[in-house]
Write a protein that holds these residues in place. Sequence first.
Motif, PDB file in Angstrom:
ATOM      1  N   ARG A   6      25.905 -64.469 -14.648  1.00 24.41           N
ATOM      2  CA  ARG A   6      27.292 -63.994 -14.708  1.00 24.41           C
ATOM      3  C   ARG A   6      28.216 -65.046 -15.303  1.00 24.41           C
ATOM      4  N   LEU A   7      27.987 -66.308 -14.956  1.00 25.90           N
ATOM      5  CA  LEU A   7      28.808 -67.378 -15.513  1.00 25.90           C
ATOM      6  C   LEU A   7      28.561 -67.530 -17.009  1.00 25.90           C
ATOM      7  N   ALA A   8      27.295 -67.476 -17.411  1.00 25.15           N
ATOM      8  CA  ALA A   8      26.962 -67.574 -18.839  1.00 25.15           C
ATOM      9  C   ALA A   8      27.576 -66.412 -19.611  1.00 25.15           C
ATOM     10  N   ALA A   9      27.558 -65.225 -19.028  1.00 25.90           N
ATOM     11  CA  ALA A   9      28.154 -64.058 -19.687  1.00 25.90           C
ATOM     12  C   ALA A   9      29.680 -64.186 -19.741  1.00 25.90           C
ATOM     13  N   ALA A  10      30.280 -64.653 -18.648  1.00 31.96           N
ATOM     14  CA  ALA A  10      31.733 -64.802 -18.611  1.00 31.96           C
ATOM     15  C   ALA A  10      32.209 -65.828 -19.642  1.00 31.96           C
ATOM     16  N   ASN A  11      31.421 -66.866 -19.845  1.00 27.74           N
ATOM     17  CA  ASN A  11      31.777 -67.873 -20.853  1.00 27.74           C
ATOM     18  C   ASN A  11      31.796 -67.289 -22.261  1.00 27.74           C
ATOM     19  N   ARG A  12      31.162 -66.140 -22.441  1.00 31.16           N
ATOM     20  CA  ARG A  12      31.126 -65.482 -23.741  1.00 31.16           C
ATOM     21  C   ARG A  12      31.970 -64.202 -23.763  1.00 31.16           C
ATOM     22  N   GLY A  13      32.806 -64.031 -22.730  1.00 31.97           N
ATOM     23  CA  GLY A  13      33.717 -62.899 -22.702  1.00 31.97           C
ATOM     24  C   GLY A  13      33.102 -61.596 -22.242  1.00 31.97           C
ATOM     25  N   ILE A  14      31.953 -61.647 -21.580  1.00 28.37           N
ATOM     26  CA  ILE A  14      31.296 -60.435 -21.077  1.00 28.37           C
ATOM     27  C   ILE A  14      31.519 -60.398 -19.572  1.00 28.37           C
ATOM     28  N   TRP A  15      32.205 -59.362 -19.100  1.00 19.55           N
ATOM     29  CA  TRP A  15      32.598 -59.295 -17.696  1.00 19.55           C
ATOM     30  C   TRP A  15      31.888 -58.206 -16.904  1.00 19.55           C
ATOM     31  N   LYS A  16      31.159 -57.321 -17.567  1.00 19.09           N
ATOM     32  CA  LYS A  16      30.496 -56.217 -16.866  1.00 19.09           C
ATOM     33  C   LYS A  16      29.022 -56.185 -17.230  1.00 19.09           C
ATOM     34  N   ALA A  17      28.206 -55.833 -16.242  1.00 17.70           N
ATOM     35  CA  ALA A  17      26.772 -55.721 -16.473  1.00 17.70           C
ATOM     36  C   ALA A  17      26.480 -54.640 -17.503  1.00 17.70           C
ATOM     37  N   SER A  18      27.248 -53.572 -17.483  1.00  7.60           N
ATOM     38  CA  SER A  18      27.018 -52.481 -18.438  1.00  7.60           C
ATOM     39  C   SER A  18      27.279 -52.937 -19.870  1.00  7.60           C
ATOM     40  N   GLU A  19      28.227 -53.844 -20.045  1.00  9.03           N
ATOM     41  CA  GLU A  19      28.517 -54.370 -21.376  1.00  9.03           C
ATOM     42  C   GLU A  19      27.336 -55.205 -21.890  1.00  9.03           C
ATOM     43  N   LEU A  20      26.793 -56.037 -21.011  1.00  7.65           N
ATOM     44  CA  LEU A  20      25.621 -56.840 -21.384  1.00  7.65           C
ATOM     45  C   LEU A  20      24.419 -55.932 -21.630  1.00  7.65           C
ATOM     46  N   GLN A  21      24.264 -54.915 -20.810  1.00  7.18           N
ATOM     47  CA  GLN A  21      23.158 -53.971 -20.972  1.00  7.18           C
ATOM     48  C   GLN A  21      23.244 -53.264 -22.326  1.00  7.18           C
ATOM     49  N   ARG A  22      24.447 -52.897 -22.750  1.00 10.49           N
ATOM     50  CA  ARG A  22      24.647 -52.260 -24.044  1.00 10.49           C
ATOM     51  C   ARG A  22      24.294 -53.218 -25.183  1.00 10.49           C
ATOM     52  N   MET A  23      24.710 -54.472 -25.053  1.00 14.07           N
ATOM     53  CA  MET A  23      24.411 -55.463 -26.085  1.00 14.07           C
ATOM     54  C   MET A  23      22.907 -55.716 -26.204  1.00 14.07           C
ATOM     55  N   LEU A  24      22.217 -55.706 -25.062  1.00 17.58           N
ATOM     56  CA  LEU A  24      20.762 -55.855 -25.075  1.00 17.58           C
ATOM     57  C   LEU A  24      20.110 -54.657 -25.752  1.00 17.58           C
ATOM     58  N   ALA A  25      20.616 -53.457 -25.457  1.00 21.03           N
ATOM     59  CA  ALA A  25      20.056 -52.237 -26.049  1.00 21.03           C
ATOM     60  C   ALA A  25      20.230 -52.230 -27.561  1.00 21.03           C
ATOM     61  N   GLU A  26      21.313 -52.806 -28.049  1.00 22.36           N
ATOM     62  CA  GLU A  26      21.529 -52.895 -29.496  1.00 22.36           C
ATOM     63  C   GLU A  26      20.458 -53.748 -30.168  1.00 22.36           C
ATOM     64  N   ARG A  27      19.869 -54.654 -29.410  1.00 24.92           N
ATOM     65  CA  ARG A  27      18.792 -55.502 -29.937  1.00 24.92           C
ATOM     66  C   ARG A  27      17.407 -54.946 -29.616  1.00 24.92           C
ATOM     67  N   GLY A  28      17.368 -53.767 -29.034  1.00 25.07           N
ATOM     68  CA  GLY A  28      16.094 -53.121 -28.750  1.00 25.07           C
ATOM     69  C   GLY A  28      15.494 -53.466 -27.400  1.00 25.07           C
ATOM     70  N   VAL A  29      16.253 -54.118 -26.536  1.00 24.92           N
ATOM     71  CA  VAL A  29      15.781 -54.468 -25.193  1.00 24.92           C
ATOM     72  C   VAL A  29      16.490 -53.565 -24.206  1.00 24.92           C
ATOM     73  N   VAL A  30      15.715 -52.716 -23.532  1.00 24.15           N
ATOM     74  CA  VAL A  30      16.299 -51.752 -22.607  1.00 24.15           C
ATOM     75  C   VAL A  30      15.929 -52.140 -21.179  1.00 24.15           C
ATOM     76  N   PHE A  31      16.955 -52.436 -20.383  1.00 21.59           N
ATOM     77  CA  PHE A  31      16.776 -52.706 -18.957  1.00 21.59           C
ATOM     78  C   PHE A  31      17.251 -51.487 -18.187  1.00 21.59           C
ATOM     79  N   SER A  32      16.538 -51.146 -17.120  1.00 23.32           N
ATOM     80  CA  SER A  32      16.994 -50.055 -16.267  1.00 23.32           C
ATOM     81  C   SER A  32      18.260 -50.506 -15.543  1.00 23.32           C
ATOM     82  N   VAL A  33      18.983 -49.547 -14.994  1.00 25.38           N
ATOM     83  CA  VAL A  33      20.204 -49.865 -14.263  1.00 25.38           C
ATOM     84  C   VAL A  33      19.877 -50.754 -13.070  1.00 25.38           C
TER      85      VAL A  33
END
Length: 109
Positions: A6-33
């Motif tokens: 969460r700290l690493a994500a916040a340092n890059r302006g990502i505040w929600k798990a769903s936002e990170l999940q979407r960014m991962l999906a754009e790279r072809g990595v799909v995590f379940s909820v």
Amino acid sequence: MKWNLRLAAANRGIWKASELQRMLAERGVVFSVGKMSGLWSGNPASFKGTDLDALCAVLDCGLADIMVAEPEAFPVPERDTARPAATGDADSPTTVTPRRRDGRSLPPE
């Protein structure tokens, strides 16, 4: 290990798990909820190396930004240097008593 996703994500302006999940999906990595929730909310029980690679790629960070070693959590036991280690002598303070793995007692001698 201390999990700092969460700290690493916040340092890059990502505040929600769903936002990170979407960014991962754009790279072809799909995590379940559920998996994303576990990674986001605390110390995950397990994860794959490829998952860490994907997180580092999306967050543009290194492994040290996501995981921090805590060696002080396991202090080195103090040793008595005046006396050598026990070698199985009869007057040794530690005596090993064999026990069965299934919890049953051994037959009388």
